[in-house]
Each structure stands twice: as C-alpha cells, then as structure tokens.
Design a protein around this motif. Structure first.
Motif, PDB file in Angstrom:
ATOM      1  N   ALA A  38      46.108  39.451  41.229  1.00  0.00           N
ATOM      2  CA  ALA A  38      45.257  40.599  40.914  1.00  0.00           C
ATOM      3  C   ALA A  38      44.278  40.285  39.806  1.00  0.00           C
ATOM      4  O   ALA A  38      43.116  40.698  39.846  1.00  0.00           O
ATOM      5  N   ASN A  39      44.737  39.535  38.806  1.00  0.00           N
ATOM      6  CA  ASN A  39      43.879  39.221  37.678  1.00  0.00           C
ATOM      7  C   ASN A  39      42.659  38.422  38.120  1.00  0.00           C
ATOM      8  O   ASN A  39      41.523  38.735  37.743  1.00  0.00           O
ATOM      9  N   SER A  40      42.884  37.413  38.959  1.00  0.00           N
ATOM     10  CA  SER A  40      41.767  36.563  39.380  1.00  0.00           C
ATOM     11  C   SER A  40      40.807  37.302  40.300  1.00  0.00           C
ATOM     12  O   SER A  40      39.583  37.252  40.117  1.00  0.00           O
ATOM     13  N   VAL A  41      41.330  38.025  41.296  1.00  0.00           N
ATOM     14  CA  VAL A  41      40.466  38.717  42.251  1.00  0.00           C
ATOM     15  C   VAL A  41      39.732  39.881  41.589  1.00  0.00           C
ATOM     16  O   VAL A  41      38.508  40.026  41.720  1.00  0.00           O
ATOM     17  N   ALA A  42      40.469  40.726  40.877  1.00  0.00           N
ATOM     18  CA  ALA A  42      39.858  41.918  40.286  1.00  0.00           C
ATOM     19  C   ALA A  42      38.793  41.549  39.260  1.00  0.00           C
ATOM     20  O   ALA A  42      37.698  42.131  39.243  1.00  0.00           O
ATOM     21  N   ARG A  43      39.093  40.594  38.414  1.00  0.00           N
ATOM     22  CA  ARG A  43      38.123  40.197  37.386  1.00  0.00           C
ATOM     23  C   ARG A  43      36.860  39.605  38.003  1.00  0.00           C
ATOM     24  O   ARG A  43      35.744  39.906  37.576  1.00  0.00           O
ATOM     25  N   THR A  44      37.046  38.741  39.006  1.00  0.00           N
ATOM     26  CA  THR A  44      35.889  38.098  39.623  1.00  0.00           C
ATOM     27  C   THR A  44      34.980  39.119  40.293  1.00  0.00           C
ATOM     28  O   THR A  44      33.760  39.113  40.100  1.00  0.00           O
ATOM     29  N   VAL A  45      35.565  39.996  41.104  1.00  0.00           N
ATOM     30  CA  VAL A  45      34.762  40.994  41.811  1.00  0.00           C
ATOM     31  C   VAL A  45      34.101  41.956  40.828  1.00  0.00           C
ATOM     32  O   VAL A  45      32.935  42.338  40.997  1.00  0.00           O
ATOM     33  N   ALA A  46      34.823  42.340  39.787  1.00  0.00           N
ATOM     34  CA  ALA A  46      34.242  43.225  38.774  1.00  0.00           C
ATOM     35  C   ALA A  46      33.069  42.550  38.066  1.00  0.00           C
ATOM     36  O   ALA A  46      32.029  43.182  37.824  1.00  0.00           O
ATOM     37  N   ASN A  47      33.216  41.278  37.764  1.00  0.00           N
ATOM     38  CA  ASN A  47      32.135  40.541  37.101  1.00  0.00           C
ATOM     39  C   ASN A  47      30.933  40.329  38.011  1.00  0.00           C
ATOM     40  O   ASN A  47      29.817  40.089  37.538  1.00  0.00           O
ATOM     41  N   GLN A  48      31.164  40.433  39.333  1.00  0.00           N
ATOM     42  CA  GLN A  48      30.059  40.334  40.295  1.00  0.00           C
ATOM     43  C   GLN A  48      29.402  41.684  40.553  1.00  0.00           C
ATOM     44  O   GLN A  48      28.515  41.792  41.394  1.00  0.00           O
ATOM     45  N   GLY A  49      29.833  42.698  39.826  1.00  0.00           N
ATOM     46  CA  GLY A  49      29.220  44.017  39.959  1.00  0.00           C
ATOM     47  C   GLY A  49      30.076  45.068  40.623  1.00  0.00           C
ATOM     48  O   GLY A  49      29.665  46.229  40.735  1.00  0.00           O
ATOM     49  N   GLY A  50      31.272  44.676  41.083  1.00  0.00           N
ATOM     50  CA  GLY A  50      32.166  45.643  41.724  1.00  0.00           C
ATOM     51  C   GLY A  50      32.932  46.451  40.689  1.00  0.00           C
ATOM     52  O   GLY A  50      34.073  46.130  40.360  1.00  0.00           O
ATOM     53  N   LYS A  51      32.319  47.532  40.202  1.00  0.00           N
ATOM     54  CA  LYS A  51      32.870  48.273  39.074  1.00  0.00           C
ATOM     55  C   LYS A  51      33.623  49.538  39.469  1.00  0.00           C
ATOM     56  O   LYS A  51      34.299  50.143  38.627  1.00  0.00           O
ATOM     57  N   ARG A  52      33.530  49.958  40.725  1.00  0.00           N
ATOM     58  CA  ARG A  52      34.195  51.196  41.154  1.00  0.00           C
ATOM     59  C   ARG A  52      35.106  50.891  42.340  1.00  0.00           C
ATOM     60  O   ARG A  52      34.633  50.476  43.399  1.00  0.00           O
ATOM     61  N   TRP A  53      36.424  51.079  42.155  1.00  0.00           N
ATOM     62  CA  TRP A  53      37.430  50.643  43.119  1.00  0.00           C
ATOM     63  C   TRP A  53      38.229  51.812  43.671  1.00  0.00           C
ATOM     64  O   TRP A  53      38.440  52.825  43.001  1.00  0.00           O
ATOM     65  N   TYR A  54      38.713  51.604  44.905  1.00  0.00           N
ATOM     66  CA  TYR A  54      39.683  52.511  45.520  1.00  0.00           C
ATOM     67  C   TYR A  54      40.691  51.632  46.251  1.00  0.00           C
ATOM     68  O   TYR A  54      40.306  50.700  46.969  1.00  0.00           O
ATOM     69  N   PHE A  55      41.989  51.916  46.066  1.00  0.00           N
ATOM     70  CA  PHE A  55      43.029  51.040  46.612  1.00  0.00           C
ATOM     71  C   PHE A  55      43.733  51.647  47.821  1.00  0.00           C
ATOM     72  O   PHE A  55      44.046  52.834  47.844  1.00  0.00           O
TER      73      PHE A  55
END
Length: 408
Positions: free
Chosen positions: A157-174
């Motif tokens: 989770a740390n690697s995927v979430a951080r990478t996508v967030a840093n690419q602009g993915g700031k709003r999530w739904y699980f």
C-alpha cells in the motif's frame, strides 16, 4: 560404601541426565524425516495465486536441495482450506499433533493465516507466510517462530498509494475485500495517502467470492474520486476490474484504477487490453534478470504459467528453511529460527533479504505498470519497471512494527 540401591539410583540419574542432554542437542530430530506443510486454496478464488503453483514451487525447492535433510527424506504435505480460517486451523492442529509436521511454509489468506498463527504459537512450531498480507502477522501478533516472507500490507500500500498520489491522484475511493487482509491493506494505504496530502472519499466493502461487483463499481464512480483503489484479491480482483471496464472506467479517462495487491496471474486472467495502465507493487517478476527467468522457465514447464511473487517466495522460503535445518543439524524450531535469522536470503527472489526479530523478511520491492498490448513483445511480457524500492524504504521500520518481541 554406597548401597546397591544408591548405586542404582546414581546410575539411573546419570542415564536420565544423558538422555536429557541428548534430547536437547541440535542432533535430535524426528526419525521419520523432515515434514513441510502447505495450507492453500486449491479450488477457490485464490487457487490461481496459490494452489498448484505454490505446491510446485515448494517441491522444486525440495528437489533442488536434494530431497533429503539430516539424512532423511523431506516430505511435503498439502491441505486445501479454500481460504477458510476454521479449516486451516483444524488442519494445522492435526498436522502438528498427529502428523508431526515440522513447519508450515504458507497459508492462503490473512484470516486463515491468523488462525494458524495462534496454533503455531501454542505449539512452538515454525510458520512461514508468503500469501497473506496482514501487518498483524509481524505486529501485535508476532511470534518467535513465524516469518512473513514475501510482502505485507504496508509494503504494498505504501508504494502504490504514495506513487499514485505523487502523480496527481489525490482523491481516492476504495473497493475493499471485507476481511482482515482487505481492511489491513486499506488501512496502510489511508496512512500513506494522508502523509502524501491525498484524501479518501469513501470505501465499499465486498464479501469474499462476491457474485456481482456492479454496485460497488457504481458507488466508486459516483464518489467523484480520481482513483479507485482496489483491495480485492485473486478471482475477486479479476472480476472487479472487468466490471469497472464494462461500466466505463477506461485508461486515460477521468478515473483510474490502482491495485493494492495484484499478481501476474490476475493480469493474465484479465488480459492486457483490460488491465493496461494499472499500477501495482510486487516483490518479484519473472522477467527481471537471468536468474528469475531460469527459475520461471523450469516452473512454467510444470504449471504452464509464470510464477507470481508468493509462489516464488514459497520456493525461496522452503530452500532457506532446509538450508537452516541442515546447518543447525536440527529440526528444533528455536534452533532453526536462530540459524535462519543468521543466514541472509540471497537467491533469485531476494538478493539482500534478512529476517528481523519481529519475523518480517525485509527485501527490495518493485513498482510496476501493466503494459499495453502494443508494448508486450512475447507471452507473459506484462510489466514495465517504474521503480525499485530498497528494503529499508519498502517496509516499516523495526521500531514501527508493534511486535512485543522487539527490544525497545
């Protein structure tokens, strides 16, 4: 002069002391040989990501070791739990008490793994886990003789979430599998997203083996999130990705999907046309280097599929265990665990691995993106490497583990 009775008592005491000394030495081991167990999902939704493939990997490791340890044959026993915790627990108890299994080298699913963990703790037996994700296995529920080997919720989770967030993915739904593994991995992702300045707009739980994911997908679409985080696994993950594509979640569209745990088997089942562009984290990829390719081709000859990270880790962990048994000249769990912590893990799966005192085997992790059909040049050519995450960055620190065995 001592009486005859006193002499007899002295001789008996000496014999008992000698027997006790011998029983406590590393040379003592089961006469019937070394027994290794796997409690897997052989027929259910996780069968592709564990099942026959994990059995094959374990047997390859045993064969490569020579089939014997301490002068006795190494026997592999397999149980089918279908991911059910009660079935896994019953199997583990029988194996330890009746069949004299020395070590269980994997259990499919976090709930089943947690149930077996309690039994292994009570029996003082070795338990390795390469399939489940729950951080609790090396956190508050850690044991002196258990090892979390392939990955955990935090690393994924740390690697995927951080990478996508840093690419602009700031709003999530699980979309979350409604059991321990799903909730643990989403919890780790929430923490990583919060630290990256991203937000979670909501979450919908889905049961294991759900027949229909359309409602969950529609809720995610209507949330306004830019990223749909997937915390479903195995066959469930395959079905939710297909459902999302059918409902219009397309590569390059306003919403993207990120999987917190996706295996190469899942990509193969979904197909590149549908899975392309998804970001995921893995501990292993078959096409990384000559060593990974050499093992994977041998494995492919038997399974007709490339190994995933859990299956590759089963091979690695079984081989590491057998090396430690031979080096320690014992099957005693405490003695073998001490030896396994002393020995580095250095093979095609991990080149800088080590087992910490909390039971976590730390090693490099990798961030991949699924290729498009046009980018794939040959069968199973599915990933392009985005980043290598060093072991000390991929996993939580020892101080963060929460394991009561860790010295402050």
């Amino acid at each position: 002069m001592k009486s005859v009775h006193a002499l007899h008592r002295g001789a008996l005491a000496g014999m008992l002391a000698a027997l006790a000394l011998f029983a406590g030495t590393p040379q003592a081991h089961a006469e019937e040989g070394v027994k290794i167990g796997l409690i897997l999902d052989m027929t259910g939704v996780y069968s592709d990501i564990s099942g026959k493939g994990s059995v094959t990997a374990a047997q390859l490791a045993i064969d490569d070791f020579g089939g014997k340890a301490l002068g006795h044959n190494v026997e592999l026993v397999v149980g089918n739990s279908q991911g059910h915790a009660d079935t896994a627990a019953t199997t583990a108890r029988e194996w330890f008490d009746v069949k004299h299994v020395d070590a269980i080298m994997d259990v499919t699913g976090s709930s089943a793994a947690l149930a077996v963990l309690n039994i292994a703790r009570a029996k003082g037996k070795i338990l390795f886990l390469s399939g489940p994700a729950s951080d609790r296995l090396t956190g508050d529920l850690c044991t002196p003789t258990s090892v979390h080997y392939a990955y955990d919720s935090y690393a994924l989770a740390n690697s995927v979430a951080r990478t996508v967030a840093n690419q602009g993915g700031k709003r999530w739904y699980f979309i979350t599998a409604d059991y321990a593994g799903g909730h643990d991995i989403v919890g780790a992702a929430r923490t990583a997203l919060g630290q990256s300045g991203a937000s979670v707009l909501g979450e919908v739980p889905v049961p294991l083996g759900a027949a229909d994911f359309s409602s969950a997908v529609v809720q995610a679409q209507n949330s306004g999130a830019g990223v749909i985080g997937l915390a479903s696994f195995g066959g469930d993950l395959v079905n939710v990705v297909k459902a999302a594509r059918e409902f219009g979640v397309r590569p390059g569209g306003p919403q993207r999907m990120a999987s917190l745990l996706m295996y190469i088997n899942d990509v193969h089942a979904i197909g590149l046309q549908t899975a392309q562009g998804m970001v995921l984290s893995e501990a292993f990829y078959w096409d990384m280097n000559p060593q990974t390719r050499a093992f994977s081709r041998r494995y492919y000859e038997k399974v007709k599929a490339m190994p995933n990270m859990s299956q590759a880790a089963v091979y690695s962990s079984v081989l590491h265990y057998l090396k430690a048994v031979q080096a320690a000249n014992s099957t005693d769990a405490t003695v073998v665990m001490r030896k396994m912590r002393e020995m580095p893990v250095s093979d095609f799966f991990a080149t800088n691995g080590r087992i910490r005192e909390d039971g976590l085997m730390v090693h490099d992790m990798y961030l991949f993106q699924v290729k498009s059909p046009a980018e794939s040049k040959y069968p199973w050519d599915y990933y392009k490497l985005l980043a290598t995450i060093p072991a000390d960055k991929a996993f939580r620190s020892l101080a963060q583990s929460g394991c009561p065995l860790v010295k402050p």
